[in-house]
Design a protein around this motif. Sequence first.
Motif, mmCIF file in Angstrom:
data_model
loop_
_atom_site.group_PDB
_atom_site.id
_atom_site.type_symbol
_atom_site.label_atom_id
_atom_site.label_comp_id
_atom_site.label_asym_id
_atom_site.label_seq_id
_atom_site.Cartn_x
_atom_site.Cartn_y
_atom_site.Cartn_z
ATOM 1 N N VAL A 1 0.778 15.426 23.766
ATOM 2 C CA VAL A 1 2.162 15.409 23.324
ATOM 3 C C VAL A 1 2.810 14.108 23.774
ATOM 4 C CG1 VAL A 1 4.414 16.480 23.586
ATOM 5 C CG2 VAL A 1 2.392 17.905 23.320
ATOM 6 N N GLY A 2 2.526 13.775 25.038
ATOM 7 C CA GLY A 2 3.089 12.537 25.563
ATOM 8 C C GLY A 2 2.662 11.345 24.733
ATOM 9 N N LEU A 3 1.377 11.297 24.436
ATOM 10 C CA LEU A 3 0.883 10.182 23.619
ATOM 11 C C LEU A 3 1.568 10.180 22.264
ATOM 12 C CD1 LEU A 3 -2.925 10.503 24.364
ATOM 13 C CD2 LEU A 3 -1.391 8.739 25.220
ATOM 14 N N GLY A 4 1.716 11.393 21.723
ATOM 15 C CA GLY A 4 2.267 11.519 20.386
ATOM 16 C C GLY A 4 3.687 11.011 20.289
ATOM 17 N N VAL A 5 4.424 11.126 21.367
ATOM 18 C CA VAL A 5 5.795 10.641 21.294
ATOM 19 C C VAL A 5 5.924 9.251 21.895
ATOM 20 C CG1 VAL A 5 6.768 12.930 21.263
ATOM 21 C CG2 VAL A 5 6.417 11.796 23.457
ATOM 22 N N ALA B 1 4.908 8.243 24.844
ATOM 23 C CA ALA B 1 5.034 8.154 26.298
ATOM 24 C C ALA B 1 3.663 7.912 26.894
ATOM 25 C CB ALA B 1 5.634 9.445 26.841
ATOM 26 N N PHE B 2 3.150 6.724 26.656
ATOM 27 C CA PHE B 2 1.788 6.431 27.112
ATOM 28 C C PHE B 2 1.702 6.503 28.624
ATOM 29 C CE2 PHE B 2 1.957 4.129 23.012
ATOM 30 C CZ PHE B 2 0.997 4.881 22.350
ATOM 31 N N THR B 3 2.687 5.919 29.252
ATOM 32 C CA THR B 3 2.677 5.949 30.709
ATOM 33 C C THR B 3 2.761 7.388 31.200
ATOM 34 O OG1 THR B 3 3.962 3.952 30.557
ATOM 35 C CG2 THR B 3 3.678 4.916 32.740
ATOM 36 N N GLY B 4 3.618 8.152 30.556
ATOM 37 C CA GLY B 4 3.757 9.547 30.942
ATOM 38 C C GLY B 4 2.444 10.276 30.826
ATOM 39 N N ALA B 5 1.747 10.044 29.735
ATOM 40 C CA ALA B 5 0.462 10.702 29.534
ATOM 41 C C ALA B 5 -0.512 10.299 30.625
ATOM 42 C CB ALA B 5 -0.097 10.353 28.168
ATOM 43 N N MET B 6 -0.545 8.995 30.914
ATOM 44 C CA MET B 6 -1.468 8.529 31.945
ATOM 45 C C MET B 6 -1.061 9.081 33.306
ATOM 46 S SD MET B 6 -3.833 7.047 30.464
ATOM 47 C CE MET B 6 -4.753 6.531 31.899
ATOM 48 N N ILE C 1 7.026 13.556 30.477
ATOM 49 C CA ILE C 1 6.636 13.842 29.092
ATOM 50 C C ILE C 1 7.715 14.657 28.392
ATOM 51 C CG2 ILE C 1 4.988 15.128 27.677
ATOM 52 C CD1 ILE C 1 2.867 14.345 29.723
ATOM 53 N N LEU C 2 8.209 15.672 29.099
ATOM 54 C CA LEU C 2 9.218 16.529 28.475
ATOM 55 C C LEU C 2 10.472 15.736 28.106
ATOM 56 C CD1 LEU C 2 8.896 19.801 30.560
ATOM 57 C CD2 LEU C 2 8.197 19.394 28.211
ATOM 58 N N LEU C 3 10.833 14.838 28.967
ATOM 59 C CA LEU C 3 12.026 14.044 28.674
ATOM 60 C C LEU C 3 11.834 13.216 27.410
ATOM 61 C CD1 LEU C 3 13.387 12.801 32.096
ATOM 62 C CD2 LEU C 3 14.389 14.413 30.489
ATOM 63 N N HIS C 4 10.686 12.575 27.364
ATOM 64 C CA HIS C 4 10.387 11.795 26.158
ATOM 65 C C HIS C 4 10.429 12.672 24.928
ATOM 66 C CE1 HIS C 4 9.143 8.154 28.285
ATOM 67 N NE2 HIS C 4 9.202 7.575 27.092
ATOM 68 N N LEU C 5 9.880 13.845 25.097
ATOM 69 C CA LEU C 5 9.784 14.752 23.972
ATOM 70 C C LEU C 5 11.178 15.152 23.504
ATOM 71 C CD1 LEU C 5 7.797 16.242 22.224
ATOM 72 C CD2 LEU C 5 7.861 18.123 23.832
ATOM 73 N N PHE C 6 12.030 15.397 24.470
ATOM 74 C CA PHE C 6 13.384 15.786 24.102
ATOM 75 C C PHE C 6 14.061 14.673 23.296
ATOM 76 C CE2 PHE C 6 17.943 16.288 24.792
ATOM 77 C CZ PHE C 6 18.091 17.607 24.385
ATOM 78 N N TRP D 1 19.330 15.574 34.064
ATOM 79 C CA TRP D 1 19.487 16.603 35.095
ATOM 80 C C TRP D 1 19.538 17.981 34.477
ATOM 81 C CZ3 TRP D 1 18.273 15.832 39.810
ATOM 82 C CH2 TRP D 1 18.476 14.580 40.435
ATOM 83 N N LEU D 2 20.246 18.064 33.370
ATOM 84 C CA LEU D 2 20.413 19.362 32.726
ATOM 85 C C LEU D 2 19.067 19.922 32.275
ATOM 86 C CD1 LEU D 2 22.508 21.433 31.685
ATOM 87 C CD2 LEU D 2 22.359 20.254 29.479
ATOM 88 N N LEU D 3 18.331 19.051 31.603
ATOM 89 C CA LEU D 3 17.031 19.479 31.102
ATOM 90 C C LEU D 3 16.148 19.923 32.256
ATOM 91 C CD1 LEU D 3 16.338 16.740 28.439
ATOM 92 C CD2 LEU D 3 17.132 19.080 28.077
ATOM 93 N N MET D 4 16.123 19.095 33.277
ATOM 94 C CA MET D 4 15.291 19.417 34.425
ATOM 95 C C MET D 4 15.699 20.759 35.010
ATOM 96 S SD MET D 4 14.545 16.290 36.903
ATOM 97 C CE MET D 4 15.062 14.827 36.073
ATOM 98 N N GLY D 5 16.973 20.924 35.106
ATOM 99 C CA GLY D 5 17.467 22.161 35.688
ATOM 100 C C GLY D 5 17.051 23.365 34.867
#
Lengths: 482, 652, 458, 105
Positions: free
Chosen positions: B338-342, B344-349, B418-423, B529-533
């Motif tokens: 998912v990370g790669l797909g959006v 977020a290469f660094t996130g995926a790694m 990854i989730l942040l990127h995805l959002f 912060w909201l998302l994380m929360g």
Amino acid sequence: MLTVILILLPLLLSLIIIAIRREKAIRQFALAGSLIEFGVAVAAFIQYKTSCHCNLLFTADWLSTLGVSLKFGMDGISLLMVMLTTFLVPVIILASFRHSYHRPAAFYSLILLMEMALTGVFVSFDGLVFYIFWELALIPAYFICAVWGGNDRIRITFKFFIYTFTGSLFMLVALLYLYFKTPLPHSFDFQWLYAATLTPVEQTWIFGAFFLAFAIKIPIFPLHTWQPDTYSGAPAAGSMLLAGIMLKMGIYGMIRWMIPVCHEAVQQYASVAIILAITGIVYASVIAIRQSDMKRLVAYSSIAHVGLIAAGVFALTPNAMEGAVIQMVSHGINIVGLFIVIDIIEQRTGTRTIGSLGGIAVKAPRLAIVFMIILLGSIALPLTNGFIGEFLLLLGLFEYSMVFAAIAGLTIIFSAVYMLWMYQRTMLGKTNETTEKISDLSWSEMAVFVPLVIMIIWIGLFPGLFLDVALPDVMQVLNYIK
Amino acid sequence: MTEIIILIPLLPLLGFLILGIGFRTIPKKWTTLIGPGTILLSFILSLITFINTLSNHQIFIFSNQHISTSAHQHIYTSSHYLFPWIHIGPLDIPFAFLVDPLSCLMLLIVTGVGFIIHVYSVGYMKDDPGFNRFFAYMNLFVFSMLLLVLGANYPIMFIGWEGVGLCSYLLIGFWFKNQEFNNAAKKAFIMNRIGDLGFLLGMFLIFTTFNTLSFEQVFAQAKSMPMGDATILAITLLLFVGAVGKSAQIPLYTWLPDAMAGPTPVSALIHAATMVTAGVYMIARSNILYVLAPTTMAVIGITGLATALFAASIAIFQNDIKKILAYSTISQLGYMFVGLGVGAFTGAMFHLTTHAFFKALLFLGAGSVIHAMGGEQDIRNMGGLRNKLPKTWWTFLIGTIAIAGIPPLSGFFSKDEILLHLFGHSGPMWVIAVTGSLMTAFYMFRLLYLTFFRNFRGTDEQLHHLHESPPVMTTPLIVLAMLAAVGGLLNIPEIFGGGSWLSDFLAPVFADAAAIAVPPVLMSPATEWLLMGMTLAGVGVMVFLAWNRYVKQQPQLLPDSARRPFPVKLISKKYYIDELYDLIISKPVLRMSRFLHEVVELRLIDRMVNGVGNMVVWTGNTVRFIQTGNVGFYMFIMILGIILILFLNILI
Amino acid sequence: MTTIISLTILGVLVLFLGIMKKQSWLLPVILLGLVVSMGLTIMDWNTFKVYYHEMIVVDNVSVAFSTVLIFSAFLIFSLASHYYRGVQRPLDDIFGVMIFALAGAVMMTSYGNLIMLFLGIETLSIALYVLAGSHKEAITSNEATLKYFLLGSFLSGFLLFGIALIYGSSGTFDLQKISVYVSSCAGDYPPMFLAGLFLLIIGLAFKIAIVPFHFWAPDVYEGTPTLLTAFMATVVKTASIVAMFRFFTHTFQGIHGAWETTIWVMAAFTILLGNLTGVYQPNLKRMLAYSSISHSGYMLLAVVAFSPMSENALLLYTLSYSIATISAFGILILIREAHGNDYFSSLNGMAKTNPLEAFCLTVAMLSLAGIPPLAGFMAKYYLFTTALEKGLVWLVIVAIAGSAISVAYYFKPIMAMYLKESNGVKLEVETSYKVHLFFMTMLIILIGLLPFLLIGLL
Amino acid sequence: MITLTSIPIHYYLVFCSVLFSIGVVGVLIKRNALVILMSIELMINSINLLLAAFSAYNNDPAGQIFVFFIMVVAAAEVAIGLAIVVLIYRTTHSIDINVLNKLKW
């Protein structure tokens, strides 16, 4: 001169060997002789110069009025084929030591005779001489398979003989016809044959005849039905000679002259040939999955593998052609290895039915390792010889057509399916009463495998030596296409 | 430098050769030394390489603000040419290695985690008769993996790619007397090969497009290609097929749960930490190509998301400790994709790295449990191991927290990135991903609770046998637990005041992609912060639910044969995907094989061939009856012949 | 001419020896005589001579083929001592008649006049009628001679009629003069002449055993005493095909087109029928008979192609065919002697009991099948080349299809000898016979390897 | 004086052909070896006549000389033929040509 020695030496040996009485002496003599032959081939390899197109040329008049001369020589492709032949024959002879064949003198004599014919095919630079050796190879092959073969051998080998002989007669017709189309004075010299002027219709016919002859030998689907029977019915040495070397004659023939001579027709019908070859790949692979006889499984796998080689040849790209050349060598080594393994298993357990084997790896780990390495070679794992060939073949085929390459690439998956299935059912699992008593490879048997394994890895790791030798001549062949 | 780089893969190879050739004669003591020892040396050399790269990297960072200029590439990228491998005219494939931050990172993971697992294996495999063989295979695996990571062109990567597949095959079927295991091994190899074909075809297309296969040249040329180019699309899709096979994504994931047949260290090293992440690595490596193919990116994202959710749902109902972890791995790999797909290469790694730590830890912990339980893998028969296996318990807990994404352990940071990127990419996808991550929390804690809490449910014999593993096994657990705990520090995002070190480190690798791609949506810290929360709250609920269900109440553990409502049954039977594949692929192929052999081959083709022969014989047999033996008849026919000849020649 | 005279003298000498009851001298004298007459023949090489108002023309073609004939006869006579071992009755008549037949055959190769052709054919035929029935007690021999005689004399009637018609239209029997007449016709031939031409062809075709005039061959071959079958299959066939060829070379070059199609069709049918029918034969002798029919077809290819090359091709072909056939018959004699029959099953396992004989038969069969590098292949190859040069592609394809079929039966004895279990009977062979067989086998191989010694001759 | 040549050559030709054909038909329809032998003689004699006629018309003695050759040969042939018929009669007690057909197929 070396080329002539290469042809005459095995002939001489095969004649001498008939006179020897003691079996042990016969074997040793045959082995020593074939090793010397290999030495000569190595000498030729050393002398060989890639830059020059006059390598080791020997010319003598023979039927000068008919434009036939004894012209022998080597280019890169034939050099590799000769190396393969002379390398495999000692291995095959050594592998035959475990059997005590009746009439050993005749047996080893025929093997050497066959070596002579095969070498002759690969070094002939004259069409008719090529044909003569081509047919000559059939006779010892027939006798080896028919006399020392297994069940139903008479019917099987007869079919084999008739089938392949008929095929080569087509070649003879085409060859003769071609002869009259060569520039004056007519000649069978390859250069002359290449220079023959043909109308499109003639090209088509000659292509058809050549294709039939070579396709039967290789064999290409749907002309393959003699092959599984013959391989499984022949004695181990016979299967090895047939699958390891003899079928290469067909591919060699295609590269050597079918393409240069009828290049237009080849281009025109390449896709048809490739479709046949690819159909054969999938077809034989699928059939192989369910075979219960190890030898028969390998036989079908061989149809698939050589189908890929043939498809590569017709792709007419440098990569594919180089792949075909190197894969001929690799396939020879791998299939001989597989047949030796099967032969050992059959000899020790009395069967080669996959279902009744199992757990051999427990008792014979060395055999299992060797089998695994050879198997990996034949399923084209990178860093084994099989990969280099298949990679180049598929790449070349891809350059020709992506769809064809994708379908042909299925062989990568299928070969893993049936080979691993065979490995699993025979070597892995628990032992049963058939395999309980099996003993591991002895040192002398290891001696058979060591050169094969070395070659598998050597070609896989450093294919450059082989690729470079063949490259100029492959390009030469492809030049006719343009 | 080149010597060091060469030695990194060469040492494990050497180890393999020594152990492989002398597998029956070398004493275990030596093996203990050679097996992990070579990997340790490789690790040290990798560290040196890393430090070297890092120092070059510093120069790079200081000297250049515009990271997209390629003039400085040589600073952080070093190519190491060994020998020509395949060279035919334009097709030039040298045996060459490429060291850049990306491969450095992978080197460290492979050799580092590899070494830890090797050490663990010494204890785990102590009594196995195949001890030497095991280490030979493991060394071969590390060698292959290093080739994969270090390769400077696609074919070298492919060597490693297939090599690890082979080792996976050998190690899954390590206990080869069991045909079930062998089947699993074969399945793994074949499914991988399906992917490999895609990889291979992708390579071919790269070659026909760019006329080279070397990373540097391909990427350099690709930069100038237009966005959404069809060829690039095809290339990336084909390569992705390879990644799907190797990284066990839908639809080629079913081999990974089966692969748990191998010894547990194998699952940890190959089927969690390294090999299965090769797909992620490969896509990250080819980032520039992927960035140019938005469609592929979407496909990757969707595949990853589907896999993440799908596998997580299956994991909830599994009872085999290793199978749960296996599905968890599939699911986590899904997140990486998912990370790669959006983009977020660094996130995926990053997730790859942290996942390597905590999943290896979890597997090794599971191994320790299994070891203690005398081979038992069903969590329904465990329970209350907390006190018996304290070290295992603590480390396992850390691993579980890490994977569940609870701060401040590593999993939280990587998953969150990854989730942040995805959002930023798509809200609904984020919701699905979060759902998956909630499931993760649930099944992991279910696993934890069932294994370590309440009373022991196994046999008395097992109870007597229970013991903490020897230090040679627990030490690796502790080391990994530490890594899993602090791994997040590698890339602490800015809102936590971190420096995003990993992002910076990898930035040059993804520089070109970043320059081309749509710039990431900038979110306000508040949103973050909201998302994380929200995520965290969800995770908390899940942990509690699991607690409520498996610790507070007596857990209801149904045997496999029990009747369950259909949806539950469907999931616990893994959606019947194996059966489906069997039905639509294996069986038809086998039937086809039979059909081709018995009908087409024997009845059609061979009969036709024989028919020609039979026709000749039949004709011969028929014609010979003309020879009646009757002189009068002969004369008659001859006269007919004469008349015919004269008639045809003279009168006409 | 010296050949004919020397052979006739030899024949008379043989009869005298019979009168003088010197049976044991017979074969040595014959063999010596044949060698002498062969020497005399060869001495005529490159000396073009005509005798008796061009009744006999001795040119290189006739010398070459006469040599082939005498050589074949020599090979056959070398088998005779074994064949007639233990026969009590005097043999001078049989041998004498054989030599007269040979003289007739030589006449057929060197005629310059249709009268000589007729005389040659009849000398040959009448002698053969006698020989075919020479095994008086055997009913098969009786049947063979009856069939051969009836059909032979019937067909020689047609031959004569043909000669008469040619004479009627051209006014001469002399080949040279007929040739002049042909060219004077300038493409427009009277029907009478054409009818004569075809009847002549048919008469010769009968002797060569060409479809549809082949019917006698299998039956007669089978019934005739084996040694004499060998004679029929080689000497008679060679002489007749040469006679036909000579007839065309000397006379009818100009009207090639008139007879080409007919012979084309006959050749094609002969090849196909001979080979197809051969496939199903259960015994060696009859199989050889059909094989010889198919070879007639191949030889006819040379006639159809009809170029300067075809003389050479024919020479090579007849020689290699004759040697291989005689070699095969040599083994056949042994088998019949040991087993009383010649079914393929009698050959079973011969490779074990008699390896040399098995090897000789194998080489002979392979040569007949045309497998390189044996003589048979070279001959066939040369013949096909000749035909292709003339553009006879389809005929060559038919011929090659025939070759493919022929393998099916040529391999039967080989398979029996090498692959089947032995029936325990060991053939008793004296050394001289073995040497002779081996000699022929070596010849087959040598001609295969060194065909250039022969093909440049004519 | 009526000489040989005063009759047109066609007459001879047709006559001889008819005679020849009668011989051929005789050979074809008769099963008695002796009768067949006689029919063959008839064929040969018709040819003799034809040759003689041609010889006369061509003013060339060769034809007539050939007739002598043919007569000699025919005599020899008949001698052999009769001997064969006797031989056959001895073994089969019949001179029907179709009785002997052991050799076939």
